[in-house]
Every structure is written in structure tokens, then in C-alpha cells.
Scaffold this motif. Structure first.
Motif, PDB file in Angstrom:
ATOM      1  N   PRO A 464       0.827  -1.210   0.000  1.00 19.09           N
ATOM      2  CA  PRO A 464       0.000   0.000   0.000  1.00 19.09           C
ATOM      3  C   PRO A 464       0.865   1.264   0.000  1.00 19.09           C
ATOM      4  CG  PRO A 464       0.060  -0.952   2.192  1.00 19.09           C
ATOM      5  CD  PRO A 464       0.779  -1.916   1.301  1.00 19.09           C
ATOM      6  N   GLY A 465       0.317   2.372  -0.514  1.00 20.51           N
ATOM      7  CA  GLY A 465       1.039   3.635  -0.514  1.00 20.51           C
ATOM      8  C   GLY A 465       2.357   3.529  -1.257  1.00 20.51           C
ATOM      9  N   PHE A 490      -1.451  -6.676  -4.179  1.00 17.87           N
ATOM     10  CA  PHE A 490      -2.405  -6.050  -3.260  1.00 17.87           C
ATOM     11  C   PHE A 490      -1.928  -4.612  -3.042  1.00 17.87           C
ATOM     12  CE2 PHE A 490      -3.162 -10.467  -2.489  1.00 17.87           C
ATOM     13  CZ  PHE A 490      -4.494 -10.569  -2.086  1.00 17.87           C
ATOM     14  N   PHE A 491      -2.774  -3.656  -3.418  1.00 20.47           N
ATOM     15  CA  PHE A 491      -2.401  -2.244  -3.281  1.00 20.47           C
ATOM     16  C   PHE A 491      -3.534  -1.463  -2.637  1.00 20.47           C
ATOM     17  CE2 PHE A 491      -2.554   2.119  -5.029  1.00 20.47           C
ATOM     18  CZ  PHE A 491      -1.373   2.610  -4.476  1.00 20.47           C
ATOM     19  N   GLY A 492      -3.175  -0.527  -1.773  1.00 16.15           N
ATOM     20  CA  GLY A 492      -4.184   0.296  -1.127  1.00 16.15           C
ATOM     21  C   GLY A 492      -3.720   1.726  -0.956  1.00 16.15           C
ATOM     22  N   ASN A 493      -4.670   2.632  -0.901  1.00 15.55           N
ATOM     23  CA  ASN A 493      -4.441   4.058  -0.696  1.00 15.55           C
ATOM     24  C   ASN A 493      -5.799   4.689  -0.403  1.00 15.55           C
ATOM     25  OD1 ASN A 493      -2.063   5.481  -0.414  1.00 15.55           O
ATOM     26  ND2 ASN A 493      -1.697   5.761  -2.592  1.00 15.55           N
ATOM     27  N   PRO A 494      -5.887   5.987  -0.104  1.00  7.06           N
ATOM     28  CA  PRO A 494      -7.193   6.558   0.247  1.00  7.06           C
ATOM     29  C   PRO A 494      -8.238   6.510  -0.868  1.00  7.06           C
ATOM     30  CG  PRO A 494      -5.445   7.925   1.127  1.00  7.06           C
ATOM     31  CD  PRO A 494      -4.783   6.894   0.256  1.00  7.06           C
ATOM     32  N   ASN A 495      -7.919   7.031  -2.075  1.00  5.55           N
ATOM     33  CA  ASN A 495      -8.939   7.150  -3.125  1.00  5.55           C
ATOM     34  C   ASN A 495      -8.459   6.625  -4.476  1.00  5.55           C
ATOM     35  OD1 ASN A 495      -9.259  10.004  -1.356  1.00  5.55           O
ATOM     36  ND2 ASN A 495     -11.140   8.822  -1.672  1.00  5.55           N
ATOM     37  N   PHE A 496      -9.353   5.952  -5.177  1.00 10.33           N
ATOM     38  CA  PHE A 496      -9.028   5.389  -6.492  1.00 10.33           C
ATOM     39  C   PHE A 496      -8.635   6.472  -7.483  1.00 10.33           C
ATOM     40  CE2 PHE A 496     -10.294   4.321 -10.819  1.00 10.33           C
ATOM     41  CZ  PHE A 496      -9.678   3.098 -11.018  1.00 10.33           C
ATOM     42  N   ILE A 518      -4.965  -8.439  -9.464  1.00 13.38           N
ATOM     43  CA  ILE A 518      -4.739  -7.256  -8.644  1.00 13.38           C
ATOM     44  C   ILE A 518      -5.915  -7.078  -7.701  1.00 13.38           C
ATOM     45  CG2 ILE A 518      -5.761  -5.664 -10.329  1.00 13.38           C
ATOM     46  CD1 ILE A 518      -3.595  -3.617  -9.460  1.00 13.38           C
ATOM     47  N   SER A 519      -5.631  -6.844  -6.431  1.00  8.84           N
ATOM     48  CA  SER A 519      -6.664  -6.642  -5.404  1.00  8.84           C
ATOM     49  C   SER A 519      -6.439  -5.268  -4.788  1.00  8.84           C
ATOM     50  CB  SER A 519      -6.574  -7.730  -4.334  1.00  8.84           C
ATOM     51  OG  SER A 519      -6.813  -9.008  -4.893  1.00  8.84           O
ATOM     52  N   LEU A 520      -7.421  -4.392  -4.939  1.00  9.50           N
ATOM     53  CA  LEU A 520      -7.288  -2.991  -4.551  1.00  9.50           C
ATOM     54  C   LEU A 520      -8.095  -2.670  -3.303  1.00  9.50           C
ATOM     55  CD1 LEU A 520      -7.640  -1.496  -8.143  1.00  9.50           C
ATOM     56  CD2 LEU A 520      -5.520  -1.909  -6.875  1.00  9.50           C
ATOM     57  N   ALA A 521      -7.548  -1.789  -2.476  1.00 11.40           N
ATOM     58  CA  ALA A 521      -8.226  -1.386  -1.246  1.00 11.40           C
ATOM     59  C   ALA A 521      -8.094   0.127  -1.093  1.00 11.40           C
ATOM     60  CB  ALA A 521      -7.603  -2.100  -0.045  1.00 11.40           C
ATOM     61  N   ASP A 525     -13.132   5.325  -0.246  1.00 15.47           N
ATOM     62  CA  ASP A 525     -14.094   5.342  -1.356  1.00 15.47           C
ATOM     63  C   ASP A 525     -15.449   4.779  -0.962  1.00 15.47           C
ATOM     64  OD1 ASP A 525     -12.487   6.615  -3.123  1.00 15.47           O
ATOM     65  OD2 ASP A 525     -11.907   4.849  -4.276  1.00 15.47           O
ATOM     66  N   GLN A 526     -15.626   4.398   0.304  1.00 11.65           N
ATOM     67  CA  GLN A 526     -16.884   3.877   0.787  1.00 11.65           C
ATOM     68  C   GLN A 526     -16.992   4.203   2.269  1.00 11.65           C
ATOM     69  OE1 GLN A 526     -14.539   1.359  -0.667  1.00 11.65           O
ATOM     70  NE2 GLN A 526     -13.516   1.856   1.272  1.00 11.65           N
ATOM     71  N   ALA A 527     -18.173   3.994   2.822  1.00 15.19           N
ATOM     72  CA  ALA A 527     -18.412   4.364   4.218  1.00 15.19           C
ATOM     73  C   ALA A 527     -17.490   3.614   5.170  1.00 15.19           C
ATOM     74  CB  ALA A 527     -19.880   4.117   4.581  1.00 15.19           C
ATOM     75  N   ASN A 528     -17.347   2.317   4.935  1.00 15.56           N
ATOM     76  CA  ASN A 528     -16.481   1.502   5.783  1.00 15.56           C
ATOM     77  C   ASN A 528     -15.088   1.428   5.161  1.00 15.56           C
ATOM     78  OD1 ASN A 528     -18.613   0.872   7.562  1.00 15.56           O
ATOM     79  ND2 ASN A 528     -19.295  -0.776   6.187  1.00 15.56           N
ATOM     80  N   LYS A 529     -14.085   1.772   5.938  1.00 16.85           N
ATOM     81  CA  LYS A 529     -12.722   1.764   5.414  1.00 16.85           C
ATOM     82  C   LYS A 529     -12.246   0.345   5.137  1.00 16.85           C
ATOM     83  CE  LYS A 529     -11.235   6.155   7.421  1.00 16.85           C
ATOM     84  NZ  LYS A 529     -10.261   6.856   8.287  1.00 16.85           N
ATOM     85  N   ILE A 530     -11.619   0.189   3.980  1.00 17.64           N
ATOM     86  CA  ILE A 530     -11.104  -1.117   3.558  1.00 17.64           C
ATOM     87  C   ILE A 530      -9.600  -0.992   3.333  1.00 17.64           C
ATOM     88  CG2 ILE A 530     -11.153  -2.890   1.765  1.00 17.64           C
ATOM     89  CD1 ILE A 530     -14.050  -2.165   1.244  1.00 17.64           C
ATOM     90  N   TYR A 531      -8.846  -1.931   3.897  1.00 18.71           N
ATOM     91  CA  TYR A 531      -7.393  -1.910   3.789  1.00 18.71           C
ATOM     92  C   TYR A 531      -6.899  -3.215   3.147  1.00 18.71           C
ATOM     93  CZ  TYR A 531      -7.918   1.958   7.079  1.00 18.71           C
ATOM     94  OH  TYR A 531      -8.296   3.134   7.688  1.00 18.71           O
ATOM     95  N   VAL A 532      -5.604  -3.250   2.831  1.00 14.66           N
ATOM     96  CA  VAL A 532      -5.067  -4.432   2.148  1.00 14.66           C
ATOM     97  C   VAL A 532      -5.264  -5.699   2.975  1.00 14.66           C
ATOM     98  CG1 VAL A 532      -3.392  -3.276   0.641  1.00 14.66           C
ATOM     99  CG2 VAL A 532      -2.748  -3.821   3.001  1.00 14.66           C
ATOM    100  N   GLN A 533      -5.191  -5.596   4.299  1.00 16.41           N
ATOM    101  CA  GLN A 533      -5.372  -6.797   5.119  1.00 16.41           C
ATOM    102  C   GLN A 533      -6.794  -7.351   4.993  1.00 16.41           C
ATOM    103  OE1 GLN A 533      -4.313  -3.837   6.243  1.00 16.41           O
ATOM    104  NE2 GLN A 533      -5.316  -3.208   8.143  1.00 16.41           N
ATOM    105  N   ASP A 534      -7.759  -6.454   4.724  1.00 19.91           N
ATOM    106  CA  ASP A 534      -9.134  -6.915   4.506  1.00 19.91           C
ATOM    107  C   ASP A 534      -9.237  -7.701   3.199  1.00 19.91           C
ATOM    108  OD1 ASP A 534     -10.189  -5.574   6.844  1.00 19.91           O
ATOM    109  OD2 ASP A 534      -9.972  -3.703   5.731  1.00 19.91           O
ATOM    110  N   ARG A 535      -8.575  -7.213   2.162  1.00 20.70           N
ATOM    111  CA  ARG A 535      -8.568  -7.924   0.880  1.00 20.70           C
ATOM    112  C   ARG A 535      -7.856  -9.268   0.998  1.00 20.70           C
ATOM    113  NH1 ARG A 535     -12.766  -5.396  -0.961  1.00 20.70           N
ATOM    114  NH2 ARG A 535     -12.381  -3.361  -1.963  1.00 20.70           N
TER     115      ARG A 535
END
Length: 603
Positions: A464-465, A490-496, A518-521, A525-535
Motif C-alpha cells: 500500500p502507498g 495487493f495495493f491500497g491508498n485513500p482514493n481510487f 490485482i486486489s485494490l483497497a 471510497d466507501q463508508a467503511n474503510k477497507i485496507y489491504v489486510q481486509d482484501r
């Protein structure tokens, strides 16, 4: 002497050889010519059987004890210290063995007589990956009594962190509790540790002189060309290459809460080589305006001469180019308060928690602005520690970019106390350095973060980041070498829309089939925060199948939160989809780490 006379008198080379040598030399710069001279000198001494400047010896001895040197290293610093000390100990005639803690069998400890431990600390007092198993073993009931063992411990850390050298402290206390005897007091090193290590090496060797002095019966010297030593030391932390900045491009959107820069640096004419997974050390200068604010707050003068070691500088030059101004640490506060007797700061120092909280959001300039006091220029310099280079994961493969190196840098910039603050190296690269200007760099090899030797094996990348950086290098390398193994990111950041770093590149890899999945977090971008560990949890079954098929699992990024959360998710999926107990899942992940199939580059 004319060129013709030169040729006629130099019969060692014929005309064709001399032309070839002259042609090759004409294409080399000054540093390369120096390297070449060492190379040829080394070849000559090797061919004639003359020992090089860096011999290695093999000694047959009568009952000579071995000094085992164990290192636990996340980025390579502890490994470097261990190897350097081994060279110094060998030169004294001691028989040494240098071993990574990852390759050391913990139960072997009971057979050791003399031991040196060199270990770093990360995050909240955590052991580096290759030291985890031995660290846990020593803390367990399985650890044996070692009353015949004599040992020394060296810790590498950073006083700006709360748990300074905690892993070294753990090793020291546990070895002592198990009955071992310390040869010298534990050495806790801050980020600038060369002088401390040099003094410690002398002290420990003096202690070992009578115990490990060999009874020599036979000695064989194995030669190594001096050129090897010249090549290894040409560009390093102490002797960096003066590269030039090619580009510094913002790659997050205008409305992003982050400012991420893609940095391109030219290594042309350096001969520097690096591998995917390595880091680039970047030396930097501080903001001159920040230095001026510190001078004003302390009542000093910019042109006052000060000493740093044996060198003389103006105070302004020292603050801009030689001393750390962006990272605050308790050592500075203590020295500054003792020199100034600043009463309010003295009160703050009595509350360690409050002091840590203050320093975590403050730079050196903020400390002196909030607690201004008169101090001499030399006392101010003595209170500060030297600038140390920042390490950045390399975001490119030379198989694609050749004589360039790319970085992915989070530019730190914020307002506080009425003016703009920037990060040290990030501000230098992103803001204060202009295209074409010089930046001093060197490569920090990282053997703990490498692609599989077998290109057919699959890899799973969690970044991520700015943790995406080394995986961009991985993909460039796998693309260039036509590696057949599957690749999953697996990549994550605040907004797509604002923060999908290198989006077009990843989409191209996905389209070509090089990137299998590719699995994005995007957390916001949604009410509930999603992070790479969730994916990771969502894809647990498939991840476990990949691991069972030999996949290597990589994590790069934040050590304090993300890396720990990812490891927890990994343990959970192994237990769930591998039908294992908690202890069995932990053993499974430990075995991944020991076989170098679970590697982390965290900071």
C-alpha cells in the motif's frame, strides 16, 4: 617524453594491445580510471601470488575456540557491522564465523564459547525478521543454560524512537539470565554509529586477546584481487556518487491528501548496479530558511566557526549540510536543556510520555522556537547529531531503465508555528532540488527482499502507498526476463481517482497477462474503510493455494500498523484454509520466513 618514445620503451604491451588500452581508457571518467587502476593492480598481484590488501586466511589451529558473530538485520546495516568486525577480528588472529540469525540453529547456542550479537530494532521494539526465531527461543523455556558462554551485544537503533535498541537489550538480558558472562558492556548505537563501532571493536578484541589467540600450526593465504575491494568501496555511504536529478513528478491527484512523487535519478557514468529489492541511500541538505530560524531563536551567528570532528565550518553551513534538523530525539533535548538551563523544557523532560508526544510532531526548529534560549554555536552543534542518508526502496529494474534509478517518495510538507515544514530528504528531492542538479547517492543491497531464484514460482506482493515501489521494480524485472511465474498485487491508498500510483502501468501489466491478479483497497471510497489486510482475508483461500504451490509472499510499507495487520491476516488465513491450530499456523508462517518465502521491507 613523447608518445612514440613511450611506446618503444614499454615492451610489455604490443602496438595492438596499447591501442586497445588507450581506447578503453579514453572513455572512462576520473572515478572509473581510479577503479581500473585498482583492478589491474589486483590482477597483477593475484597473478604473481602476492597477497592483496584484503586477504582471507584459513588457519589450522590446536584447539582454537571460534568466535561466532550473529547478526539480525532488516536493511543490511547489522550485517555490514558484523562482517566488518569479523574482518577486524580475523586480522587479530581470531577464528571467526559470521552467521545470519535466520540460518542459525537456536539449540547450537549451548555449544558456543564466545559470541558476538549484532542486531537492529524496528517498530515498537520488534526484532528484525531474521532474528525473530532466535529472539523468541531465548525468551522461551526451551533456552538452555549457557554458563560457559562469553558474549558481547551491539544494538543498532534510532533514539528518535521510544524503544531504542530494545532487541539488543532483550538479547543482553536473556543471555545474562541464562548464565552467560558479558565480555564488555552492551553497545547501543544511534543512526551515526561508525566511530562507536570502531572504538567497541578495539575494546572487545583486547578482551579476547588472551582467550582466542590461536596456536598456529599451518596458515594458507587465499588471495583476492585488490580490484574487488576497490569495486566494492567505490560508491557507498561514505563515498556516494554525485548523480543528477532527471525528474520529480507528482503522481497523486490534485485533491489527494497525499503528495507522492516519482523521482528519476541519472546514474550515467557511475557503473553502479542494483537489483530489484535494493534501496537507494540519498544524502540531502536542509532548508536554509529553517537553519536561519534556529540561529535566530538560539541567539547565535550564522558565520561563527564551529567544529565537527576535525573539520571546521560556519554555523550556517553546518546546520544546512552536516546536521540533522528534521528528526527530533531526546538526546538533543537533553543536551540543549543542559547547555541553556531552559526551565520550561526541564519540566517537560520530567514527563517522558509528554516529551515523546511533543517530539513526534516537532522538528528541531520547533523545539528551539517553543523553548528559546541563548546557547553558544559550538554547544548547539554538539547537541545535534550528524545528518544520515535516507533509504528509499528502489522502484525500477535496470533491465528496463538501464543507467537510471527510480524512487517513489512521499513528500512531507505541512504548516506549523506559522511557516512551512518539509521532510529532510523528501523536501530536498521534491522541492529544493532542481532538474539537473546533483544529489549524492549509493546503493544499499537488501538480500532479505529478493525475487525467487526460480522465475517460474508465483509471487504475492502487498504494497500500500509508497510500499508499491519495489513491486514496480519486481514487475519490470519479471517482464524483461520473461519470468513465467504468476504475479498478484495487493495495493491500497485513500482514493481510487487520486491515489492509484502507477495506474496505467499496472493496467498494462494486467492486460498483457504479466500481472495475474490485482486486489485494490481504497480506504475512503466507501463508508467503511477497507485496507489491504481486509482484501487478504477476503482472498484467503486462493492465497493459501498459491502458498501451497510455492508462492513467495512480500510486504512493503508501514511497519507499525500495516505490516502487523497483514501478518495477522496471513496467520488467520493459514489457520482457516490450512485447517491448522494457532500454533501450527504460526509455525507455517515461520517456515515461510526461514525459507525466504515471506519477506518484508518495512519502515
Amino acid at each position: 617524453m613523447t608518445a612514440n618514445n613511450d611506446k618503444s620503451n614499454f615492451s610489455a604491451l604490443n602496438e595492438q594491445q596499447l591501442q586497445l588500452l588507450s581506447s578503453a581508457a579514453s572513455a572512462l571518467n576520473k572515478d572509473q580510471l581510479i577503479w581500473a587502476s585498482g583492478y589491474f593492480a589486483g590482477m597483477a598481484s593475484h597473478a604473481s601470488g602476492v597477497a592483496s590488501a584484503v586477504p582471507s586466511t584459513s588457519t589450522s589451529v590446536a584447539e582454537q575456540p571460534t568466535l561466532t558473530i550473529l547478526y539480525g538485520s532488516q536493511t543490511g546495516n547489522a550485517k555490514g557491522v558484523a562482517q566488518s568486525y569479523s574482518t577486524a577480528a580475523t586480522e587479530k588472529g581470531f577464528q571467526t564465523k559470521v552467521v545470519s540469525m535466520a540460518d542459525y540453529k537456536p539449540r547450537q547456542l549451548k555449544n558456543e564459547t564466545h559470541l558476538v550479537v549484532v542486531v537492529s530494532t524496528h517498530g515498537e521494539g520488534d526484532a528484525p525478521d531474521d532474528a525473530v526465531e532466535l529472539h523468541e527461543f531465548l525468551a522461551s523455556k526451551k533456552a538452555p543454560k549457557v554458563t560457559k558462554l562469553k558474549y558481547a551485544v551491539v544494538g543498532l537503533g534510532d533514539t528518535s524512537y521510544e524503544f531504542f535498541c530494545q532487541t539488543a537489550k532483550d538479547f543482553d538480558s536473556r543471555l545474562s539470565a541464562l548464565g552467560a558472562t558479558a565480555l564488555v558492556d552492551r553497545l547501543d548505537c544511534d543512526v551515526d554509529y561508525e566511530e562507536a563501532i570502531a572504538a567497541w571493536s578495539v575494546a572487545i578484541n583486547d578482551k579476547l586477546e588472551n582467550e582466542l589467540k590461536p596456536v598456529v600450526t599451518e596458515q594458507i593465504t587465499q588471495l583476492r584481487p585488490a580490484a574487488n575491494a576497490v569495486a566494492e568501496s567505490l560508491y557507498n555511504k561514505k563515498n556516494p556518487f554525485e548523480a543528477s536529478l532527471s525528474d520529480a513528478l507528482k503522481i497523486t491527484g490534485r485533491d489527494s491528501i497525499k503528495d507522492i512523487r516519482h523521482i528519476e535519478i541519472s546514474l550515467e557514468d557511475s557503473g553502479i548496479e542494483y537489483a530489484p529489492g535494493d534501496a537507494l541511500g540519498v544524502w540531502f541538505s536542509n532548508d536554509e530558511q529553517v537553519a536561519a530560524r534556529i540561529i535566530e531563536a538560539t541567539g547565535t551567528e550564522a558565520d561563527t566557526e564551529v567544529s565537527i570532528g576535525d573539520a571546521k565550518f560556519s554555523l550556517l553551513d553546518a546546520l544546512v549540510n552536516k546536521l540533522e534538523l528534521t528528526l527530533s530525539y531526546p538526546g538533543f533535548v537533553k543536551a540543549y536543556q543542559e547547555a541553556t538551563q531552559q526551565a520550561e523544557l526541564g519540566k517537560l523532560m520530567q514527563d517522558k510520555t509528554a516529551l515523546r508526544e511533543f517530539l513526534s510532531v516537532s522538528q528541531i526548529v520547533d523545539v528551539v522556537l517553543k523553548y528559546p534560549a541563548k546557547i553558544t554555536a559550538q554547544a548547539l552543534v554538539d547537541a545535534l547529531r550528524p545528518i544520515t542518508p535516507r533509504l528509499y526502496s528502489i522502484a525500477s529494474s535496470q533491465a528496463e531503465v538501464e543507467d537510471e534509478v527510480h524512487l517513489t517518495v512521499a513528500h512531507v510538507e505541512y504548516e506549523a508555528n506559522g511557516f512551512t515544514h518539509q521532510g529532510g530528504a523528501s523536501g530536498f528531492l521534491s522541492s529544493r532540488l532542481e532538474e539537473g542538479q546533483q544529489v549524492k547517492v549509493y546503493v544499499e543491497s537488501n538480500d532479505n527482499f529478493r525475487l525467487p531464484a526460480d522465475p517460474s514460482l508465483p509471487i504475492i506482493m502487498v504494497g500500500p502507498g509508497t510500499g508499491i515501489a519495489p513491486f514496480r521494480a519486481f514487475m519490470q524485472e519479471r517482464d524483461a526476463t520473461e519470468a513465467e511465474g504468476k504475479n498478484w498485487l495487493f495495493f491500497g491508498n485513500p482514493n481510487f481517482t487520486q491515489d492509484f500510483l502507477y495506474q496505467t502501468e499496472w493496467q498494462a501489466y494486467l492486460k498483457s497477462g504479466l500481472l495475474s491478479k490485482i486486489s485494490l483497497a481504497f480506504s475512503r471510497d466507501q463508508a467503511n474503510k477497507i485496507y489491504v489486510q481486509d482484501r487478504i482475508r477476503e482472498n484467503g483461500k486462493e492465497i493459501f493455494e498459491w502458498l501451497e504451490n510455492g508462492a513467495h509472499f512480500y510486504v512493503c510499507g508501514d511497519a507499525l500498523r500495516m505490516a502487523k495487520d497483514v501478518e495477522s491476516a496471513l496467520l488467520e488465513l493459514v489457520a482457516k484454509h490450512g485447517n491448522k491450530s494457532e500454533s501450527e499456523a504460526k509455525e507455517y508462517v515461520t517456515n515461510l520466513r526461514k525459507s525466504k518465502r515471506y519477506q518484508k521491507d518495512v519502515y
